[in-house]
Design a protein around this motif. Structure first.
Motif, PDB file in Angstrom:
ATOM      1  N   LEU A   5       0.833  -1.206   0.000  1.00 26.79           N
ATOM      2  CA  LEU A   5       0.000   0.000   0.000  1.00 26.79           C
ATOM      3  C   LEU A   5       0.869   1.258   0.000  1.00 26.79           C
ATOM      4  O   LEU A   5       0.573   2.226  -0.712  1.00 26.79           O
ATOM      5  CB  LEU A   5      -0.926  -0.006   1.214  1.00 26.79           C
ATOM      6  N   ALA A   6       1.956   1.238   0.755  1.00 21.20           N
ATOM      7  CA  ALA A   6       2.858   2.397   0.812  1.00 21.20           C
ATOM      8  C   ALA A   6       3.507   2.643  -0.546  1.00 21.20           C
ATOM      9  O   ALA A   6       3.623   3.797  -0.991  1.00 21.20           O
ATOM     10  CB  ALA A   6       3.919   2.170   1.881  1.00 21.20           C
ATOM     11  N   ILE A   7       3.903   1.594  -1.227  1.00 25.60           N
ATOM     12  CA  ILE A   7       4.535   1.741  -2.539  1.00 25.60           C
ATOM     13  C   ILE A   7       3.530   2.303  -3.551  1.00 25.60           C
ATOM     14  O   ILE A   7       3.842   3.216  -4.321  1.00 25.60           O
ATOM     15  CB  ILE A   7       5.119   0.400  -3.012  1.00 25.60           C
ATOM     16  N   VAL A   8       2.312   1.789  -3.537  1.00 27.53           N
ATOM     17  CA  VAL A   8       1.281   2.283  -4.452  1.00 27.53           C
ATOM     18  C   VAL A   8       0.983   3.749  -4.178  1.00 27.53           C
ATOM     19  O   VAL A   8       0.861   4.558  -5.105  1.00 27.53           O
ATOM     20  CB  VAL A   8       0.005   1.415  -4.345  1.00 27.53           C
ATOM     21  N   LEU A   9       0.871   4.122  -2.918  1.00 33.04           N
ATOM     22  CA  LEU A   9       0.603   5.519  -2.570  1.00 33.04           C
ATOM     23  C   LEU A   9       1.735   6.442  -3.021  1.00 33.04           C
ATOM     24  O   LEU A   9       1.486   7.547  -3.504  1.00 33.04           O
ATOM     25  CB  LEU A   9       0.367   5.664  -1.071  1.00 33.04           C
ATOM     26  N   MET A  10       2.972   5.994  -2.886  1.00 35.26           N
ATOM     27  CA  MET A  10       4.102   6.815  -3.335  1.00 35.26           C
ATOM     28  C   MET A  10       4.072   7.019  -4.849  1.00 35.26           C
ATOM     29  O   MET A  10       4.294   8.121  -5.347  1.00 35.26           O
ATOM     30  CB  MET A  10       5.429   6.180  -2.904  1.00 35.26           C
ATOM     31  N   VAL A  11       3.800   5.955  -5.582  1.00 36.53           N
ATOM     32  CA  VAL A  11       3.761   6.053  -7.042  1.00 36.53           C
ATOM     33  C   VAL A  11       2.625   6.972  -7.484  1.00 36.53           C
ATOM     34  O   VAL A  11       2.808   7.834  -8.347  1.00 36.53           O
ATOM     35  CB  VAL A  11       3.629   4.644  -7.678  1.00 36.53           C
ATOM     36  N   VAL A  12       1.454   6.803  -6.891  1.00 34.96           N
ATOM     37  CA  VAL A  12       0.306   7.654  -7.236  1.00 34.96           C
ATOM     38  C   VAL A  12       0.598   9.109  -6.895  1.00 34.96           C
ATOM     39  O   VAL A  12       0.300  10.020  -7.677  1.00 34.96           O
ATOM     40  CB  VAL A  12      -0.976   7.152  -6.523  1.00 34.96           C
ATOM     41  N   THR A  13       1.194   9.346  -5.745  1.00 33.16           N
ATOM     42  CA  THR A  13       1.539  10.710  -5.334  1.00 33.16           C
ATOM     43  C   THR A  13       2.528  11.340  -6.319  1.00 33.16           C
ATOM     44  O   THR A  13       2.373  12.511  -6.694  1.00 33.16           O
ATOM     45  CB  THR A  13       2.138  10.712  -3.917  1.00 33.16           C
ATOM     46  N   LEU A  14       3.525  10.587  -6.753  1.00 34.43           N
ATOM     47  CA  LEU A  14       4.486  11.116  -7.720  1.00 34.43           C
ATOM     48  C   LEU A  14       3.817  11.442  -9.054  1.00 34.43           C
ATOM     49  O   LEU A  14       4.107  12.474  -9.661  1.00 34.43           O
ATOM     50  CB  LEU A  14       5.624  10.114  -7.939  1.00 34.43           C
ATOM     51  N   LEU A  15       2.941  10.570  -9.506  1.00 26.12           N
ATOM     52  CA  LEU A  15       2.243  10.819 -10.775  1.00 26.12           C
ATOM     53  C   LEU A  15       1.347  12.051 -10.694  1.00 26.12           C
ATOM     54  O   LEU A  15       1.358  12.899 -11.591  1.00 26.12           O
ATOM     55  CB  LEU A  15       1.425   9.593 -11.185  1.00 26.12           C
ATOM     56  N   VAL A  16       0.573  12.154  -9.618  1.00 23.35           N
ATOM     57  CA  VAL A  16      -0.312  13.311  -9.457  1.00 23.35           C
ATOM     58  C   VAL A  16       0.516  14.595  -9.345  1.00 23.35           C
ATOM     59  O   VAL A  16       0.182  15.619  -9.950  1.00 23.35           O
ATOM     60  CB  VAL A  16      -1.237  13.121  -8.237  1.00 23.35           C
ATOM     61  N   GLY A  17       1.601  14.562  -8.607  1.00 28.56           N
ATOM     62  CA  GLY A  17       2.470  15.730  -8.472  1.00 28.56           C
ATOM     63  C   GLY A  17       3.090  16.140  -9.793  1.00 28.56           C
ATOM     64  O   GLY A  17       3.189  17.325 -10.107  1.00 28.56           O
ATOM     65  N   GLY A  18       3.497  15.161 -10.579  1.00 28.72           N
ATOM     66  CA  GLY A  18       4.079  15.473 -11.893  1.00 28.72           C
ATOM     67  C   GLY A  18       3.072  16.108 -12.830  1.00 28.72           C
ATOM     68  O   GLY A  18       3.362  17.104 -13.497  1.00 28.72           O
ATOM     69  N   VAL A  19       1.871  15.554 -12.871  1.00 27.55           N
ATOM     70  CA  VAL A  19       0.826  16.107 -13.743  1.00 27.55           C
ATOM     71  C   VAL A  19       0.431  17.508 -13.282  1.00 27.55           C
ATOM     72  O   VAL A  19       0.313  18.436 -14.088  1.00 27.55           O
ATOM     73  CB  VAL A  19      -0.399  15.161 -13.785  1.00 27.55           C
ATOM     74  N   LEU A  20       0.233  17.663 -11.983  1.00 31.65           N
ATOM     75  CA  LEU A  20      -0.137  18.970 -11.443  1.00 31.65           C
ATOM     76  C   LEU A  20       0.969  20.003 -11.684  1.00 31.65           C
ATOM     77  O   LEU A  20       0.694  21.132 -12.088  1.00 31.65           O
ATOM     78  CB  LEU A  20      -0.429  18.848  -9.950  1.00 31.65           C
ATOM     79  N   GLY A  21       2.209  19.608 -11.495  1.00 31.31           N
ATOM     80  CA  GLY A  21       3.333  20.510 -11.747  1.00 31.31           C
ATOM     81  C   GLY A  21       3.425  20.924 -13.201  1.00 31.31           C
ATOM     82  O   GLY A  21       3.716  22.082 -13.517  1.00 31.31           O
ATOM     83  N   PHE A  22       3.153  19.988 -14.103  1.00 30.74           N
ATOM     84  CA  PHE A  22       3.186  20.308 -15.531  1.00 30.74           C
ATOM     85  C   PHE A  22       2.160  21.369 -15.877  1.00 30.74           C
ATOM     86  O   PHE A  22       2.462  22.354 -16.549  1.00 30.74           O
ATOM     87  CB  PHE A  22       2.933  19.040 -16.353  1.00 30.74           C
ATOM     88  N   PHE A  23       0.916  21.176 -15.404  1.00 29.33           N
ATOM     89  CA  PHE A  23      -0.131  22.134 -15.752  1.00 29.33           C
ATOM     90  C   PHE A  23       0.076  23.487 -15.087  1.00 29.33           C
ATOM     91  O   PHE A  23      -0.210  24.527 -15.689  1.00 29.33           O
ATOM     92  CB  PHE A  23      -1.509  21.562 -15.414  1.00 29.33           C
ATOM     93  N   LEU A  24       0.590  23.502 -13.866  1.00 27.41           N
ATOM     94  CA  LEU A  24       0.878  24.782 -13.212  1.00 27.41           C
ATOM     95  C   LEU A  24       2.004  25.525 -13.934  1.00 27.41           C
ATOM     96  O   LEU A  24       1.930  26.740 -14.133  1.00 27.41           O
ATOM     97  CB  LEU A  24       1.235  24.564 -11.750  1.00 27.41           C
ATOM     98  N   ALA A  25       3.041  24.817 -14.336  1.00 29.06           N
ATOM     99  CA  ALA A  25       4.148  25.451 -15.060  1.00 29.06           C
ATOM    100  C   ALA A  25       3.677  25.969 -16.417  1.00 29.06           C
ATOM    101  O   ALA A  25       4.070  27.061 -16.845  1.00 29.06           O
ATOM    102  CB  ALA A  25       5.290  24.463 -15.242  1.00 29.06           C
ATOM    103  N   ARG A  26       2.830  25.194 -17.074  1.00 25.36           N
ATOM    104  CA  ARG A  26       2.290  25.613 -18.376  1.00 25.36           C
ATOM    105  C   ARG A  26       1.460  26.880 -18.234  1.00 25.36           C
ATOM    106  O   ARG A  26       1.594  27.812 -19.035  1.00 25.36           O
ATOM    107  CB  ARG A  26       1.449  24.481 -18.937  1.00 25.36           C
TER     108      ARG A  26
END
Length: 71
Positions: A5-26
């Protein structure tokens, strides 16, 4: 089970952060370009006219080339 569960949460958090960071930077970059548009031929001609000169095509091209050289 908790490790899985911890590994899945870390991966999901990284993906959401990357997508959110991309749109904010754009969004930030679009706002920046609206406030500070890149210099083009028309802007150079207008600046020279405001200084009391009528630029030739060669002068405009030279100024653009020298500005692009430093980018």
């Amino acid at each position: 089970m908790a490790l899985w569960l911890a590994i899945v949460l870390m991966v999901v958090t990284l993906l959401v952060g990357g997508v959110l960071g991309f749109f904010l930077a754009r969004r930030w970059f679009k706002k920046y370009l609206e406030k500070n548009p890149p210099v083009n031929e028309l802007m150079i001609r207008e600046m020279m006219r405001q200084m009391g000169r009528t630029p030739s095509e060669k002068q405009v091209r030279q100024i653009l080339a020298s500005m692009n050289q430093y980018k």
